[in-house]
Design a protein around this motif. Structure first.
Motif, PDB file in Angstrom:
ATOM      1  N   SER A  39      -3.781   0.384   4.483  1.00  0.00           N
ATOM      2  CA  SER A  39      -4.614   1.085   3.499  1.00  0.00           C
ATOM      3  C   SER A  39      -6.088   1.074   3.907  1.00  0.00           C
ATOM      4  O   SER A  39      -6.937   0.478   3.233  1.00  0.00           O
ATOM      5  CB  SER A  39      -4.422   0.463   2.118  1.00  0.00           C
ATOM      6  N   ILE A  40      -6.392   1.752   5.007  1.00  0.00           N
ATOM      7  CA  ILE A  40      -7.774   1.811   5.476  1.00  0.00           C
ATOM      8  C   ILE A  40      -8.617   2.625   4.495  1.00  0.00           C
ATOM      9  O   ILE A  40      -9.782   2.319   4.248  1.00  0.00           O
ATOM     10  CB  ILE A  40      -7.838   2.436   6.883  1.00  0.00           C
ATOM     11  N   GLY A  41      -8.029   3.661   3.938  1.00  0.00           N
ATOM     12  CA  GLY A  41      -8.765   4.539   3.035  1.00  0.00           C
ATOM     13  C   GLY A  41      -9.291   3.823   1.805  1.00  0.00           C
ATOM     14  O   GLY A  41     -10.367   4.146   1.299  1.00  0.00           O
ATOM     15  N   LYS A  42      -8.543   2.832   1.306  1.00  0.00           N
ATOM     16  CA  LYS A  42      -9.001   2.087   0.126  1.00  0.00           C
ATOM     17  C   LYS A  42     -10.323   1.393   0.415  1.00  0.00           C
ATOM     18  O   LYS A  42     -11.231   1.360  -0.420  1.00  0.00           O
ATOM     19  CB  LYS A  42      -7.948   1.072  -0.299  1.00  0.00           C
ATOM     20  N   ASP A  43     -10.413   0.798   1.609  1.00  0.00           N
ATOM     21  CA  ASP A  43     -11.661   0.116   1.989  1.00  0.00           C
ATOM     22  C   ASP A  43     -12.829   1.086   1.991  1.00  0.00           C
ATOM     23  O   ASP A  43     -13.878   0.835   1.397  1.00  0.00           O
ATOM     24  CB  ASP A  43     -11.528  -0.496   3.391  1.00  0.00           C
ATOM     25  N   THR A  44     -12.640   2.203   2.680  1.00  0.00           N
ATOM     26  CA  THR A  44     -13.729   3.154   2.853  1.00  0.00           C
ATOM     27  C   THR A  44     -14.182   3.746   1.530  1.00  0.00           C
ATOM     28  O   THR A  44     -15.378   3.898   1.277  1.00  0.00           O
ATOM     29  CB  THR A  44     -13.290   4.283   3.809  1.00  0.00           C
ATOM     30  N   ILE A  45     -13.221   4.069   0.687  1.00  0.00           N
ATOM     31  CA  ILE A  45     -13.548   4.713  -0.591  1.00  0.00           C
ATOM     32  C   ILE A  45     -14.194   3.742  -1.566  1.00  0.00           C
ATOM     33  O   ILE A  45     -15.123   4.088  -2.303  1.00  0.00           O
ATOM     34  CB  ILE A  45     -12.282   5.360  -1.192  1.00  0.00           C
ATOM     35  N   THR A  46     -13.743   2.489  -1.574  1.00  0.00           N
ATOM     36  CA  THR A  46     -14.263   1.529  -2.550  1.00  0.00           C
ATOM     37  C   THR A  46     -15.551   0.849  -2.094  1.00  0.00           C
ATOM     38  O   THR A  46     -16.447   0.602  -2.914  1.00  0.00           O
ATOM     39  CB  THR A  46     -13.209   0.451  -2.868  1.00  0.00           C
ATOM     40  N   GLN A  52     -13.197  -6.651   7.248  1.00  0.00           N
ATOM     41  CA  GLN A  52     -12.826  -7.479   8.400  1.00  0.00           C
ATOM     42  C   GLN A  52     -11.313  -7.680   8.456  1.00  0.00           C
ATOM     43  O   GLN A  52     -10.712  -7.662   9.537  1.00  0.00           O
ATOM     44  CB  GLN A  52     -13.533  -8.836   8.301  1.00  0.00           C
ATOM     45  N   GLU A  53     -10.703  -7.881   7.303  1.00  0.00           N
ATOM     46  CA  GLU A  53      -9.249  -8.076   7.266  1.00  0.00           C
ATOM     47  C   GLU A  53      -8.522  -6.839   7.802  1.00  0.00           C
ATOM     48  O   GLU A  53      -7.594  -6.947   8.611  1.00  0.00           O
ATOM     49  CB  GLU A  53      -8.796  -8.377   5.837  1.00  0.00           C
ATOM     50  N   THR A  54      -8.940  -5.662   7.336  1.00  0.00           N
ATOM     51  CA  THR A  54      -8.305  -4.426   7.786  1.00  0.00           C
ATOM     52  C   THR A  54      -8.542  -4.197   9.275  1.00  0.00           C
ATOM     53  O   THR A  54      -7.651  -3.734   9.994  1.00  0.00           O
ATOM     54  CB  THR A  54      -8.830  -3.230   6.971  1.00  0.00           C
ATOM     55  N   GLN A  55      -9.747  -4.527   9.733  1.00  0.00           N
ATOM     56  CA  GLN A  55     -10.033  -4.405  11.172  1.00  0.00           C
ATOM     57  C   GLN A  55      -9.058  -5.246  11.990  1.00  0.00           C
ATOM     58  O   GLN A  55      -8.538  -4.800  13.017  1.00  0.00           O
ATOM     59  CB  GLN A  55     -11.458  -4.842  11.469  1.00  0.00           C
ATOM     60  N   GLY A  56      -8.823  -6.488  11.528  1.00  0.00           N
ATOM     61  CA  GLY A  56      -7.899  -7.365  12.247  1.00  0.00           C
ATOM     62  C   GLY A  56      -6.492  -6.796  12.295  1.00  0.00           C
ATOM     63  O   GLY A  56      -5.824  -6.824  13.341  1.00  0.00           O
ATOM     64  N   LEU A  58      -5.695  -3.664  12.038  1.00  0.00           N
ATOM     65  CA  LEU A  58      -5.732  -2.465  12.862  1.00  0.00           C
ATOM     66  C   LEU A  58      -5.649  -2.832  14.338  1.00  0.00           C
ATOM     67  O   LEU A  58      -4.899  -2.205  15.103  1.00  0.00           O
ATOM     68  CB  LEU A  58      -7.016  -1.684  12.568  1.00  0.00           C
ATOM     69  N   VAL A  59      -6.391  -3.850  14.747  1.00  0.00           N
ATOM     70  CA  VAL A  59      -6.339  -4.304  16.142  1.00  0.00           C
ATOM     71  C   VAL A  59      -4.934  -4.795  16.491  1.00  0.00           C
ATOM     72  O   VAL A  59      -4.389  -4.461  17.559  1.00  0.00           O
ATOM     73  CB  VAL A  59      -7.388  -5.411  16.392  1.00  0.00           C
ATOM     74  N   GLN A  60      -4.315  -5.566  15.599  1.00  0.00           N
ATOM     75  CA  GLN A  60      -2.953  -6.055  15.851  1.00  0.00           C
ATOM     76  C   GLN A  60      -1.968  -4.900  16.021  1.00  0.00           C
ATOM     77  O   GLN A  60      -1.096  -4.917  16.898  1.00  0.00           O
ATOM     78  CB  GLN A  60      -2.504  -6.948  14.694  1.00  0.00           C
ATOM     79  N   THR A  61      -2.108  -3.898  15.168  1.00  0.00           N
ATOM     80  CA  THR A  61      -1.215  -2.739  15.238  1.00  0.00           C
ATOM     81  C   THR A  61      -1.383  -2.012  16.567  1.00  0.00           C
ATOM     82  O   THR A  61      -0.392  -1.640  17.225  1.00  0.00           O
ATOM     83  CB  THR A  61      -1.507  -1.774  14.084  1.00  0.00           C
ATOM     84  N   LEU A  62      -2.616  -1.811  16.983  1.00  0.00           N
ATOM     85  CA  LEU A  62      -2.865  -1.094  18.236  1.00  0.00           C
ATOM     86  C   LEU A  62      -2.413  -1.908  19.443  1.00  0.00           C
ATOM     87  O   LEU A  62      -1.946  -1.326  20.447  1.00  0.00           O
ATOM     88  CB  LEU A  62      -4.350  -0.734  18.345  1.00  0.00           C
ATOM     89  N   LEU A  63      -2.521  -3.222  19.394  1.00  0.00           N
ATOM     90  CA  LEU A  63      -1.999  -4.054  20.486  1.00  0.00           C
ATOM     91  C   LEU A  63      -0.477  -3.932  20.573  1.00  0.00           C
ATOM     92  O   LEU A  63       0.097  -3.904  21.669  1.00  0.00           O
ATOM     93  CB  LEU A  63      -2.409  -5.512  20.274  1.00  0.00           C
TER      94      LEU A  63
END
Length: 509
Positions: A39-46, A52-56, A58-63
């Motif tokens: 839910s990246i959009g929730k972070d950006t909208i709110t 930082q949690e979402t970034q982590g 996201l990095v795990q997913t891309l790895l």
């Protein structure tokens, strides 16, 4: 054997991977696909930024995707990794993208709303190309509801009539209404009023009552089509409007947990399913269509198709035609002089083609010149004095199908400098642009200035002329018109930039 191509989409509700190959007949074979809800959009909208949690995560997913792609012999450098409105709206997108590049090797590209429309157009066109669905004969609306935005294209008799990227997404609405109400009626009213605010603009571009084809794209619609639709082909369905109305009404009665259980979808998708279907339904009811067309395709397919479109001349010509059609429709919306615009476009492209061996620009630059020629006087709608400044403003703040934000800036700059004798280099804003963009603007502006001079009286005298180069001079020889005094005066005023950029004197005979 075809080389596999890969693309990763970072959207508002998840990160999605697609690996495919194209045969010699340009047929796409899907080799692998994955999706991780996030839910990246929730972070950006709110909060306006990615946590930082979402970034982590996201990095795990891309790895994880990096390892998956390695099995196909594909590296991060060979993968197109793009983000949509989620990253566009995030204040910390630059450091997040840098962190991802350092830790995973993927370089993220951010696409804007109009680019999303371009990519979706490619995907939809490919999905229906062998089916009895024809943009060229029926007025058509294409709608894609996302987490942060709703992307819309309207096509009239085969030509792009309008494109819009509306800040009306499922996650955005959910967050805006979260602390205010959970009432279905309140949410419906909110969406209805948001749509009604854009209805006037839409109807200035196309008569909504005459739309005969409604194409709805998205995971929620694909799921709906599998449940209540009729298959047209392997990846294409049709849904009866009345059946869709009933289904949307039924889904509004379900809880999020019931949506997860009934439809076997992730919780993040179930949270926004009701809002998504409601947006589609309300847009459908702006028209009188009785059948909804649902292709199973997405922006990732469009990305892959865009990478081969330059190799396919027919597809590229079709795409360029839609760009200029969108520009013409924008000019019509502002009551511009269409005959003058078309005359200047014809002259400009003829000069461009005569210079093709020395102009040193890519094929897309010709389309940018055509667009600028069509729109160079659009600012006269505001005021004829300094209309070039108004033209630049309108272009920069309009959505033109097929043009990226960078393209839009170039076209607006060309329009800005088409009038008068001043040179772009005198302005700091121009000097701050990348060198390649500055040269594109200078060359295309130089051509547009002399093209505009040849129709100074707006009476289209020079529909027939020859171009000849001799002794560092470009001769423009008219075939029918004898009285060219006005045009020669205009040419003497406006040819300086052309002579400076190309090194040719310009003589109108």
């Amino acid at each position: 054997m075809a080389t596999p191509e890969s693309v990763i989409e970072i959207g508002s509700t998840g990160v999605r991977l697609l690996v495919a190959e194209f045969t010699q007949e340009r047929k796409q074979n899907i080799l692998d696909r994955s999706e991780v809800p996030l839910s990246i959009g929730k972070d950006t909208i709110t909060t306006g930024q990615i946590s930082q949690e979402t970034q982590g995560l996201l990095v795990q997913t891309l790895l994880r995707y990096k390892e998956q792609l390695a099995g196909w012999g594909i590296t991060p450098a060979e993968t197109t990794c793009f983000a949509t409105s989620t990253f566009r709206d995030a204040r910390n997108s630059d450091p997040v993208m840098d962190r991802i590049r350092v830790q995973t090797g993927f370089r993220i590209q951010i696409v804007d709303g109009v680019e999303e429309n371009k990519l979706m157009y490619l995907a939809v066109t490919e999905a229906i190309k062998d089916q009895p669905i024809d943009f060229k004969t029926e007025d058509t609306m294409i709608l894609v509801v996302g987490g942060s935005t709703t992307e819309m294209m309207m096509i009239s008799k085969g030509k792009m009539a309008g494109v819009h990227s509306l800040r009306l997404g499922t996650v955005r609405i959910e967050q805006q209404m979260k602390n205010l109400t959970t009432s279905y009626d309140d949410i419906q009213r909110y969406i209805e009023e948001s749509i009604n605010n854009t209805k006037g603009s839409l109807e200035s571009e196309i008569d909504l009552s005459k739309v005969k084809q409604f194409i709805a794209v998205g995971q929620d619609l694909t799921m709906t089509a599998l449940l209540i639709g009729k298959p047209v082909s392997t990846f294409l369905w049709s849904i009866d409007r009345d059946d869709f109305d009933a289904f949307v009404q039924d889904v509004q009665e379900y809880s999020v947990d019931e949506c997860v259980a009934r439809f076997k979808i992730p919780y993040a998708e179930a949270e926004t399913l009701q809002t998504s279907l409601l947006i589609y339904n309300l847009f459908i009811h702006l028209t009188k269509v009785q059948t909804i067309i649902v292709p199973e395709t997405n922006i990732r397919n469009g990305i892959l198709l865009s990478q081969i479109s330059t190799e396919n001349e027919e597809l590229q010509r079709e795409f360029d035609m839609q760009i200029t059609a969108s520009a013409r429709n924008l000019l019509r919306k502002y009551h511009g002089d269409e005959s003058h615009a078309e005359c200047v476009r014809m002259i400009a492209t003829k000069i461009y083609d005569a210079l093709k061996n020395e102009i040193a620009l890519d094929a897309h630059a010709r389309t940018l010149l055509e667009t600028a020629a069509i729109l160079h006087d659009i600012g006269a709608f505001i005021r004829y004095d300094n209309h070039n400044i108004h033209s630049s403003y309108i272009i920069r703040n309009s959505e033109i199908f097929g043009l990226s934000r960078k393209d839009n800036t170039i076209v607006s700059e060309i329009a800005k400098y088409h009038k008068g004798t001043s040179v772009p280099q005198d302005e700091d804003s121009f000097l701050m642009l990348p060198r390649t963009d500055r040269m594109t603007i200078l060359k295309l502006t130089a051509i547009l200035r002399i093209s505009d001079a040849m129709d100074r009286g707006h009476i289209q005298k020079f529909n027939d002329f020859n171009i000849k180069f001799q002794d560092n001079t470009m001769y423009l020889q008219t075939k029918r018109s004898k009285n060219t005094v006005l045009e020669k005066i205009a040419m003497s005023e406006k040819c300086g930039l052309f002579e400076s950029v190309f090194g040719y004197k310009v003589i109108l005979l």
